[in-house]
Design a protein around this motif. Structure first.
Motif, PDB file in Angstrom:
ATOM      1  N   GLN A 294       0.820  -1.209   0.000  1.00  0.00           N
ATOM      2  CA  GLN A 294       0.000   0.000   0.000  1.00  0.00           C
ATOM      3  C   GLN A 294       0.857   1.264   0.000  1.00  0.00           C
ATOM      4  OE1 GLN A 294      -2.423   0.479   3.503  1.00  0.00           O
ATOM      5  NE2 GLN A 294      -0.693   0.665   4.882  1.00  0.00           N
ATOM      6  N   GLY A 295       2.196   1.105  -0.085  1.00  0.00           N
ATOM      7  CA  GLY A 295       3.096   2.241   0.005  1.00  0.00           C
ATOM      8  C   GLY A 295       2.779   3.425  -0.886  1.00  0.00           C
ATOM      9  N   PRO A 296       2.374   3.201  -2.158  1.00  0.00           N
ATOM     10  CA  PRO A 296       2.066   4.359  -3.004  1.00  0.00           C
ATOM     11  C   PRO A 296       0.925   5.234  -2.492  1.00  0.00           C
ATOM     12  CG  PRO A 296       2.445   2.403  -4.347  1.00  0.00           C
ATOM     13  CD  PRO A 296       2.409   1.935  -2.917  1.00  0.00           C
ATOM     14  N   VAL A 297       0.129   4.729  -1.522  1.00  0.00           N
ATOM     15  CA  VAL A 297      -0.922   5.554  -0.914  1.00  0.00           C
ATOM     16  C   VAL A 297      -0.321   6.823  -0.321  1.00  0.00           C
ATOM     17  CG1 VAL A 297      -2.396   5.679   1.132  1.00  0.00           C
ATOM     18  CG2 VAL A 297      -2.671   3.808  -0.448  1.00  0.00           C
ATOM     19  N   MET A 298       0.781   6.678   0.385  1.00  0.00           N
ATOM     20  CA  MET A 298       1.412   7.849   0.986  1.00  0.00           C
ATOM     21  C   MET A 298       1.930   8.798  -0.087  1.00  0.00           C
ATOM     22  SD  MET A 298       4.541   8.053   3.712  1.00  0.00           S
ATOM     23  CE  MET A 298       5.477   9.590   3.882  1.00  0.00           C
ATOM     24  N   LEU A 299       2.476   8.246  -1.166  1.00  0.00           N
ATOM     25  CA  LEU A 299       2.972   9.087  -2.257  1.00  0.00           C
ATOM     26  C   LEU A 299       1.822   9.851  -2.912  1.00  0.00           C
ATOM     27  CD1 LEU A 299       5.545   6.654  -3.934  1.00  0.00           C
ATOM     28  CD2 LEU A 299       5.855   8.202  -1.977  1.00  0.00           C
ATOM     29  N   GLN A 300       0.697   9.186  -3.131  1.00  0.00           N
ATOM     30  CA  GLN A 300      -0.469   9.865  -3.704  1.00  0.00           C
ATOM     31  C   GLN A 300      -0.957  10.970  -2.781  1.00  0.00           C
ATOM     32  OE1 GLN A 300      -2.668   5.945  -5.413  1.00  0.00           O
ATOM     33  NE2 GLN A 300      -3.677   7.875  -5.875  1.00  0.00           N
ATOM     34  N   ALA A 301      -1.026  10.663  -1.476  1.00  0.00           N
ATOM     35  CA  ALA A 301      -1.506  11.665  -0.527  1.00  0.00           C
ATOM     36  C   ALA A 301      -0.581  12.878  -0.485  1.00  0.00           C
ATOM     37  CB  ALA A 301      -1.637  11.041   0.858  1.00  0.00           C
ATOM     38  N   LEU A 302       0.729  12.655  -0.544  1.00  0.00           N
ATOM     39  CA  LEU A 302       1.669  13.778  -0.564  1.00  0.00           C
ATOM     40  C   LEU A 302       1.463  14.636  -1.812  1.00  0.00           C
ATOM     41  CD1 LEU A 302       4.960  12.092   0.692  1.00  0.00           C
ATOM     42  CD2 LEU A 302       3.641  13.851   1.881  1.00  0.00           C
ATOM     43  N   ASN A 303       1.248  14.000  -2.945  1.00  0.00           N
ATOM     44  CA  ASN A 303       0.991  14.763  -4.170  1.00  0.00           C
ATOM     45  C   ASN A 303      -0.260  15.623  -4.037  1.00  0.00           C
ATOM     46  OD1 ASN A 303       3.218  13.930  -5.633  1.00  0.00           O
ATOM     47  ND2 ASN A 303       2.128  12.332  -6.763  1.00  0.00           N
ATOM     48  N   ILE A 304      -1.297  15.062  -3.427  1.00  0.00           N
ATOM     49  CA  ILE A 304      -2.540  15.828  -3.230  1.00  0.00           C
ATOM     50  C   ILE A 304      -2.301  16.978  -2.270  1.00  0.00           C
ATOM     51  CG2 ILE A 304      -4.872  15.724  -2.268  1.00  0.00           C
ATOM     52  CD1 ILE A 304      -4.995  12.793  -3.236  1.00  0.00           C
ATOM     53  N   LEU A 305      -1.635  16.696  -1.155  1.00  0.00           N
ATOM     54  CA  LEU A 305      -1.463  17.711  -0.110  1.00  0.00           C
ATOM     55  C   LEU A 305      -0.501  18.817  -0.514  1.00  0.00           C
ATOM     56  CD1 LEU A 305      -1.424  15.304   2.951  1.00  0.00           C
ATOM     57  CD2 LEU A 305      -3.250  16.902   2.302  1.00  0.00           C
ATOM     58  N   GLU A 306       0.304  18.588  -1.516  1.00  0.00           N
ATOM     59  CA  GLU A 306       1.195  19.629  -2.016  1.00  0.00           C
ATOM     60  C   GLU A 306       0.402  20.820  -2.555  1.00  0.00           C
ATOM     61  OE1 GLU A 306       5.614  19.044  -3.898  1.00  0.00           O
ATOM     62  OE2 GLU A 306       3.931  18.212  -5.006  1.00  0.00           O
ATOM     63  N   ASN A 307      -0.876  20.613  -2.827  1.00  0.00           N
ATOM     64  CA  ASN A 307      -1.737  21.675  -3.339  1.00  0.00           C
ATOM     65  C   ASN A 307      -2.363  22.527  -2.238  1.00  0.00           C
ATOM     66  OD1 ASN A 307      -1.997  21.067  -6.431  1.00  0.00           O
ATOM     67  ND2 ASN A 307      -2.179  19.074  -5.415  1.00  0.00           N
ATOM     68  N   PHE A 308      -2.006  22.283  -0.988  1.00  0.00           N
ATOM     69  CA  PHE A 308      -2.575  23.018   0.145  1.00  0.00           C
ATOM     70  C   PHE A 308      -1.454  23.587   1.005  1.00  0.00           C
ATOM     71  CE2 PHE A 308      -5.607  19.808  -1.114  1.00  0.00           C
ATOM     72  CZ  PHE A 308      -6.837  20.473  -1.088  1.00  0.00           C
ATOM     73  N   ASP A 309      -1.750  24.693   1.685  1.00  0.00           N
ATOM     74  CA  ASP A 309      -0.799  25.294   2.620  1.00  0.00           C
ATOM     75  C   ASP A 309      -1.053  24.692   3.996  1.00  0.00           C
ATOM     76  OD1 ASP A 309       0.883  26.817   4.139  1.00  0.00           O
ATOM     77  OD2 ASP A 309       0.095  28.768   3.524  1.00  0.00           O
ATOM     78  N   LEU A 310      -0.468  23.546   4.233  1.00  0.00           N
ATOM     79  CA  LEU A 310      -0.732  22.818   5.472  1.00  0.00           C
ATOM     80  C   LEU A 310      -0.176  23.542   6.690  1.00  0.00           C
ATOM     81  CD1 LEU A 310       0.077  19.173   4.297  1.00  0.00           C
ATOM     82  CD2 LEU A 310      -2.170  20.266   4.439  1.00  0.00           C
ATOM     83  N   LYS A 311       0.989  24.133   6.538  1.00  0.00           N
ATOM     84  CA  LYS A 311       1.631  24.781   7.681  1.00  0.00           C
ATOM     85  C   LYS A 311       0.766  25.896   8.246  1.00  0.00           C
ATOM     86  CE  LYS A 311       6.085  26.682   9.142  1.00  0.00           C
ATOM     87  NZ  LYS A 311       7.482  27.005   8.711  1.00  0.00           N
TER      88      LYS A 311
END
Length: 637
Positions: A294-311
């Motif tokens: 399931q490792g690519p799940v984290m990679l997909q989530a990081l790609n999605i979250l790169e579109n938001f200002d999480l900090k």
């Protein structure tokens, strides 16, 4: 005024978190670091380092020790690893996952009234992968002999003082253990007494396992006497397991108890050395094993979250929790439909799934106001310029494939209101069973040395209550249960002989500027990449130290198909809107999340037992972290 107060809370909470002393001290080392699920096993890794071994040697010693200690795994399970080779600057993937044996088909399991293969017993077993994985890693990237690396494990098999966690797990599971004669012989030394399992501190002896390990060493030593190289001698031990008398006894013991594994299945199986998948998150390269995990799940989530200002949202604010939860749910929806064994057709659309453009499209589905209880798989084939052959299945299951709507558009409201579609548990007992399946453990191993070798491993399988295969002393894997028997659930993960199930096991390496940055892994079934994602963001976005990040409160969503446990669709189906939070979550954040359509549950430890190494290039030292969640810990020097 509310905005000002919110900003103050975010700043205060972030500063408060960073100022807190951790419950476990961080580990520091100049020369090496060894971390795993049991202190004794970490000691085995440290002993190998002190004898001059590299990080691969130490990782193999820790793997052997944790298997011998039944740290939620056994020798008959599976091993998944990422290795950074400082000589080439490359990350290598090790695929030592077993395969479905002869006769394992959807029709076979459906004839027994099962929607999924069983979670326990000989019919849950894929072929053993850990012996081959250990031998391959050691032969190709280690420096020591198998005899040296197995030394601590062999000493433990001859008798070690068992810790309370494993002893009590055996006692709790003794009724199931009694079903299998070889397991009963090993695990219940006090049969007929009130307590039949070993006691905490009692010396636990495993004669059969010791004999099996001795046979592996004998094969190596005989090859060395014949002037074979170190590598050739280790592979002689590999062959004795899979093609010799050890494998013959393993298969015999499996089939005697009703399992399917044959000697031919063992002889055909091989370890795969692979190129990992990788995405770049804000200049950091994050590596995961391919889609058989399931490792690519984290990679997909990081790609999605790169579109938001999480900090700017603040650590564990309501908006932050909602945003990362939605990203995880979208990624898990893709996992549940598209991931499978890449060595079997059909070909998984991984290029599309890891596309930055696909991630932008998925990010548009995150509505700031509510949980999308019907989040389903997307259409990554568009980004591979291919037509999706499974749109008919997706449409029949009610997934929305038109993703052109804005995330702020009310037209994109799910088919039924999210607040009325939240699924709850009918009883505390059902809750406990579900959480056991969601969090079902393994262990993790992290090792690094001054030369630059780095190893991250998530081995598993053959956990208690394990069915031991004949007189080998080795518990069989229970990983068959991660297959599905209905192609409409996932066309890529349908059980078939010779095929690997899509597993939850997911080690991680991250590089920055071409050098190791983080090595990390965690146990916990479907929560693994949820916890690893948040650990990574804790460091990268919020500046936590590695120990702070391992202990920091995470959230876990239950809106996904379970990978483990139960044999019916009802056992595994997603719990839409069900979200686990830390017990210390403030009341106003709970209220905001409830208003967004989540049903909340709470626990005092939500980090999962994360183990990690941070590479401090400024001081040329290593930082080790191990969360305050169980017995995991390490040693550094």
């Amino acid at each position: 005024m509310r905005y000002v107060i919110s900003c103050f809370i975010i700043i205060f909470c972030t500063a408060y978190i960073q100022a807190q002393p951790t419950q476990k001290p961080p580990l520091h080392g100049k020369h090496w670091m060894a971390i795993t699920g049991k202190p004794l096993a970490a000691t085995a890794g440290a002993a190998i380092f002190q004898r001059g071994g590299n990080a691969v040697d130490a990782a193999c010693a820790m793997l052997a020790a944790t298997c011998t200690m039944w740290d939620v795994l056994s020798w008959g399970g599976e091993t998944q690893a990422l290795i950074y080779n400082p000589k080439t600057g490359k990350v290598i993937g090790i695929n030592a996952l077993g395969v479905a044996p002869t006769g394992a088909t959807p029709a076979f399991f459906k004839s027994k009234g099962m929607d999924f293969p069983p979670e326990y017993g000989p019919l849950a077993a894929v072929t053993p992968g850990t012996p081959g994985g250990l031998c391959t890693m050691l032969a190709e990237y280690g420096t020591m002999s198998l005899k040296e690396v197995l030394g601590p494990a062999m000493e433990m098999a001859a008798g070690y003082a068992m810790e309370a966690q494993t002893a009590n797990s055996i006692e709790r599971n003794k009724e199931r253990i009694k079903q299998w004669p070889y397991s009963k012989k090993v695990f219940l030394p006090h049969a007929g007494e009130k307590r039949e399992a070993p006691e905490a501190g009692e010396v636990f002896v495993q004669k059969d396992l010791l004999q099996t390990l001795q046979k592996l060493v004998e094969a190596e030593q005989q090859a060395l006497k014949k002037k074979r190289s170190r590598k050739e001698a280790i592979y002689a031990a590999y062959d004795r397991f899979y093609k010799g008398d050890i494998g013959a006894e393993f298969a015999r013991g499996c089939r005697e108890q009703g399992g399917l594994i044959t000697t031919e299945d063992l002889a055909k199986w091989t370890v795969k050395t692979e190129e990992p998948l990788v995405v770049n998150y804000k200049g950091i390269e994050v590596y995961k094993l391919p889609q058989w995990t399931q490792g690519p799940v984290m990679l997909q989530a990081l790609n999605i979250l790169e579109n938001f200002d999480l900090k700017s949202m603040g650590y564990n604010s309501a908006n932050y929790i909602h945003t990362i939860t939605q990203a995880m749910q979208l990624s898990f929806a893709d996992r549940d439909f598209y991931y499978g064994d890449p060595y079997f057709p059909p070909e998984e659309p991984m290029k599309g799934l890891l596309s930055k453009d696909y991630a932008k499209e998925r990010a548009q589905l995150i509505h700031p106001g509510y949980n999308n209880a019907n989040a389903g798989p997307g259409n990554p084939y568009v980004y591979e310029k291919r037509s999706n052959p499974y749109l008919n299945i997706m449409n029949k299951r009610g997934f929305i494939t038109d993703t052109t709507k804005s995330r702020n558009s009310d037209e994109f409201m799910p088919a039924h209101d999210a607040t009325t579609s939240v699924q709850s548990f009918s009883s505390p007992e059902e809750t406990a069973v579900y959480k056991d399946r969601l969090w079902r453990g393994t262990t993790s191993i992290e090792a690094a040395d001054a030369e630059g070798w780095v190893v991250s491993v998530t081995p598993s399988g053959g956990w208690i209550p394990a069915c031991i295969a004949g007189n080998t002393g080795m518990g069989m894997s229970q990983r068959m249960q991660s297959f599905i028997c209905d192609s409409t659930l996932n066309p890529f993960n349908l059980v078939a002989p010779g095929k690997r199930p899509r597993v939850t096991l997911t080690p991680t390496l991250a590089l920055m500027d071409g050098k190791p940055y983080l090595s990390f892994a965690v146990q916990g079934g479907d929560t693994q990449d949820q916890n690893l994602l948040q650990f990574f963001l804790n460091i990268v976005e919020f500046g936590m130290t590695v120990q702070e990040a391992t202990e920091a409160a995470n959230v876990n969503t239950n809106q996904l198909w379970l990978s483990l446990g139960g044999t019916s669709n009802a056992d595994r189906k997603p719990r839409s809107g069900s979200l686990l939070l830390n017990s210390n979550t403030p009341s106003w954040i709970r209220k905001e999340l409830t208003q967004k359509g989540y049903r909340l549950s709470f626990d005092d430890r939500t980090s999962g037992p994360i183990n990690a190494i941070y590479f401090d290039w400024k001081h040329k030292t290593l930082w080790g972290g191990s969360s305050n969640h169980g017995e995991d810990y390490g040693i550094g020097w």
